[in-house]
Design a protein around this motif. Structure first.
Motif, PDB file in Angstrom:
ATOM      1  N   SER A  45       0.824  -1.213   0.000  1.00  0.00           N
ATOM      2  CA  SER A  45       0.000   0.000   0.000  1.00  0.00           C
ATOM      3  C   SER A  45       0.854   1.257   0.000  1.00  0.00           C
ATOM      4  O   SER A  45       0.593   2.205  -0.748  1.00  0.00           O
ATOM      5  CB  SER A  45      -0.928   0.007   1.217  1.00  0.00           C
ATOM      6  OG  SER A  45      -1.769  -1.115   1.231  1.00  0.00           O
ATOM      7  N   CYS A 189      -8.416   6.432   5.417  1.00  0.00           N
ATOM      8  CA  CYS A 189      -7.172   6.321   4.631  1.00  0.00           C
ATOM      9  C   CYS A 189      -5.935   6.483   5.500  1.00  0.00           C
ATOM     10  O   CYS A 189      -5.110   7.375   5.294  1.00  0.00           O
ATOM     11  CB  CYS A 189      -7.152   7.325   3.472  1.00  0.00           C
ATOM     12  SG  CYS A 189      -8.195   6.866   2.100  1.00  0.00           S
ATOM     13  N   MET A 245      -4.125   1.684   5.460  1.00  0.00           N
ATOM     14  CA  MET A 245      -5.415   1.226   4.909  1.00  0.00           C
ATOM     15  C   MET A 245      -6.153   0.273   5.837  1.00  0.00           C
ATOM     16  O   MET A 245      -7.120  -0.364   5.443  1.00  0.00           O
ATOM     17  CB  MET A 245      -5.230   0.545   3.545  1.00  0.00           C
ATOM     18  CG  MET A 245      -4.721   1.459   2.464  1.00  0.00           C
ATOM     19  SD  MET A 245      -5.854   2.811   2.109  1.00  0.00           S
ATOM     20  CE  MET A 245      -4.749   4.206   2.376  1.00  0.00           C
ATOM     21  N   THR A 401     -14.981   5.730   0.859  1.00  0.00           N
ATOM     22  CA  THR A 401     -15.224   4.926   2.047  1.00  0.00           C
ATOM     23  C   THR A 401     -16.515   4.127   1.880  1.00  0.00           C
ATOM     24  O   THR A 401     -17.582   4.683   1.621  1.00  0.00           O
ATOM     25  CB  THR A 401     -15.319   5.823   3.290  1.00  0.00           C
ATOM     26  OG1 THR A 401     -14.159   6.647   3.356  1.00  0.00           O
ATOM     27  CG2 THR A 401     -15.411   4.984   4.551  1.00  0.00           C
ATOM     28  N   LYS A 424     -12.922   1.203   0.019  1.00  0.00           N
ATOM     29  CA  LYS A 424     -11.865   1.258   1.034  1.00  0.00           C
ATOM     30  C   LYS A 424     -12.490   1.256   2.420  1.00  0.00           C
ATOM     31  O   LYS A 424     -13.620   1.694   2.615  1.00  0.00           O
ATOM     32  CB  LYS A 424     -10.976   2.493   0.865  1.00  0.00           C
ATOM     33  CG  LYS A 424     -11.631   3.826   1.207  1.00  0.00           C
ATOM     34  CD  LYS A 424     -10.636   4.961   1.062  1.00  0.00           C
ATOM     35  CE  LYS A 424     -11.281   6.322   1.302  1.00  0.00           C
ATOM     36  NZ  LYS A 424     -11.663   6.568   2.700  1.00  0.00           N
ATOM     37  N   ASN A 444     -10.553  -4.354  -1.189  1.00  0.00           N
ATOM     38  CA  ASN A 444     -10.063  -3.072  -0.674  1.00  0.00           C
ATOM     39  C   ASN A 444      -9.004  -2.514  -1.617  1.00  0.00           C
ATOM     40  O   ASN A 444      -7.942  -3.113  -1.812  1.00  0.00           O
ATOM     41  CB  ASN A 444      -9.463  -3.253   0.722  1.00  0.00           C
ATOM     42  CG  ASN A 444      -9.487  -1.985   1.544  1.00  0.00           C
ATOM     43  OD1 ASN A 444     -10.132  -1.912   2.578  1.00  0.00           O
ATOM     44  ND2 ASN A 444      -8.775  -0.947   1.094  1.00  0.00           N
ATOM     45  N   GLY A 447      -6.821   3.636  -0.703  1.00  0.00           N
ATOM     46  CA  GLY A 447      -7.475   4.932  -0.605  1.00  0.00           C
ATOM     47  C   GLY A 447      -6.536   6.072  -0.951  1.00  0.00           C
ATOM     48  O   GLY A 447      -5.386   6.104  -0.517  1.00  0.00           O
TER      49      GLY A 447
END
Length: 516
Positions: A45, A189, A245, A401, A424, A444, A447
């Motif tokens: 991520s 995030c 995340m 979200t 996310k 997922n 974000g």
């Protein structure tokens, strides 16, 4: 003042804020990346995030598709016409929106109509203050809805899950701040930043909290008690294991800034403004006569451009997961979905359809404008621009979200045969039960990585329900190599529930009194 020059200065400020992270934020993200355990989903991520920052730099495009509600904090010398300043800033906002540097985010609260130009009642937000200096100071923060929704306010004394009673003292304040990080999980995030306001009333407390977000990440609080509290929170919040995340990991919080004001005896508020990793705030000093920019704020220290790391970042993402990546071609079968498990990394090719709040409400009451059987719904409100030939282009397209769609998601998946949902922050028990019953997964995405995902979108095949505005319409997107992580599967497993449970257990370890 030369108002045309001032308007151009404000346009530059808006574009810079939307497309380029400040130096101090970049350094904080780089430090977090270097501390993360290699080969983990959190490391993947952070590599994606740094790559996204570089792409936004190169393309002068929004770092995140949710460019938030523009909030200006302006200090003016005596005699400067604040009405002229407001009108010039509004014009710069309209221009930036038209050119795809801002997403049209201003929605009438009663009718649901999007103004299309980021103007409206109370939008943008202006906070004016006079001072005795001879220049105009303008600071801007673009705080997206995902992190704004994780703001929280506590009224002391109170009982906090995992921490017990928080009293009207420094230690009670500490408990509130630690709880604020826990409750955000990955929905805001993370890894994120927080501004905290102690005291005031309900509105001034939040104003003070947001004001802290304009402080440099690396500054030192002159109040010794608050300095110690900031250091404590920053150190111990990263022991909660929420991670980037919400995937778990070492980086949960990247900055904590605390301010204090007086209060009335009956009220004791602790207000927390949570900000995502895409911490977009910038400032300029402006000549009140010419309207020209004299100096940019947040320019101290090393600039991390991530360009030298971009190739290695791509390699990190590939090396950490590529051997295990599962390719899905939409439409997807139930058999394929039920073979997936939490932790799997998937790569999607084919069509996906965006759907946010308005679409989910619409689909709960109406038929779908397209056949969604076996398809993918993407919780995304993209930044879109139409060229001279009338063709739509995606300028930014990260996930929103997902928890907002919890009342609708499971029913809609079963009603239309949807097999995968991308967003996310995860979803709740109702959606998890539907995934298990129907044969679906929650994926997922990273974000804020709006440029990274926009690059995966190879064409816009159509759009429906444009009456809801660009962010809320249903866009038909053809994608290649769109990567995401399975965090809720068809077997009743949820990484989000697991991280929430483990982080709550760790939070309870900070129940003992620390500050007198």
């Amino acid at each position: 003042m030369n108002i045309a020059t001032f308007e151009e200065s404000m346009y530059k400020l808006v574009v810079e804020t939307s497309t380029k992270l400040p130096k101090d934020v970049r350094r904080a993200i780089k430090a977090a990346k270097e501390k993360e355990n290699a080969g983990t989903r959190a490391a993947m991520s952070l590599a994606t995030i740094t790559n996204n920052i570089k792409m936004a730099d190169d393309q002068v495009s929004p770092i995140c598709q949710d460019t938030g509600l523009p909030t200006f904090k302006i200090k003016t010398p005596v005699g400067v016409n604040q009405l002229e300043i407001k009108e010039a800033i509004k014009k710069s906002i309209v221009q930036a929106t038209k050119e795809g540097k801002l997403r049209p985010n201003s929605v009438d609260s009663l009718t649901g109509e999007n103004s299309g130009d980021n103007l409206g009642a109370g939008v943008p937000v202006f906070k004016f203050e006079q001072w005795d200096k001879d220049y105009i100071d303008v600071k801007l923060i673009l705080k997206g809805g995902g992190c704004e929704n994780k703001n929280i306010q506590y009224s002391l004394p109170c009982e906090l899950e995992g921490l017990g009673r928080a009293g009207r003292d420094l230690d009670g304040i500490r408990k509130c701040i630690m709880h604020s990080v826990y409750q955000a999980q990955g929905q805001g995030c993370s890894a994120g930043f927080i501004g905290v306001g102690i005291g005031g009333d309900r509105s001034s407390g939040y104003d003070l909290a947001k004001e802290q977000l304009f402080r440099p990440v690396e500054d030192v609080n002159p109040n010794e008690n608050l300095r110690k509290l900031e250091e404590y929170v920053l150190e111990n919040a990263n022991k909660l294991g929420i991670g980037t995340m919400g995937f778990g990991g070492e980086a949960t919080l990247l900055g904590c800034k605390i301010g204090v004001m007086h209060r009335i005896p009956a009220s004791f508020y602790v207000s927390v403004a949570y900000n995502c990793w895409a911490y977009r705030r910038m400032g300029v000093s402006v000549d009140p006569e010419t309207g020209a920019i004299l100096e940019w704020a947040y320019q101290d220290g090393e600039f991390i451009d991530f360009a030298s790391e971009s190739e290695s970042a791509e390699a990190e993402v590939a090396a950490s997961v590529e051997e295990d990546v599962i390719t899905l071609e939409a439409p997807i079968t139930e058999e394929q979905i039920r073979s997936l498990k939490v932790g799997d990394v998937v790569k999607i090719n084919g069509m996906m359809y965006t759907g946010r709040d308005a679409i989910h409400k619409y689909l709960s009451d109406h038929d779908s404008p397209v056949d969604l059987n076996g398809q993918v719904i993407y919780h995304c409100g993209p930044v879109m621009l139409k060229d001279k030939e009338g063709v739509w282009h995606v300028k930014a397209a990260g996930p929103t979200t997902s928890i907002r769609e919890e009342p609708y998601q499971g029913d809609i998946m079963k009603k239309f045969g949807i097999r995968a949902v991308i967003g996310k922050g995860g979803m709740g028990p109702k959606t998890l039960a539907a995934l298990q019953e129907h044969g679906g997964v929650y994926l997922n995405a990273i974000g804020g990585a709006a440029q990274y995902y926009a690059d995966c979108i190879k064409g816009v095949e159509g759009v429906d329900l444009m009456q809801f505005g660009i962010p809320e319409a249903m866009w038909h997107l053809r994608v290649e190599g769109f990567k995401a992580v399975v965090t809720m599967d068809a077997h009743g497993n949820s990484l989000h529930a697991d991280v929430d449970k483990s982080s709550l257990e760790k939070l309870s370890q900070f129940n003992e009194r620390v500050f007198n």
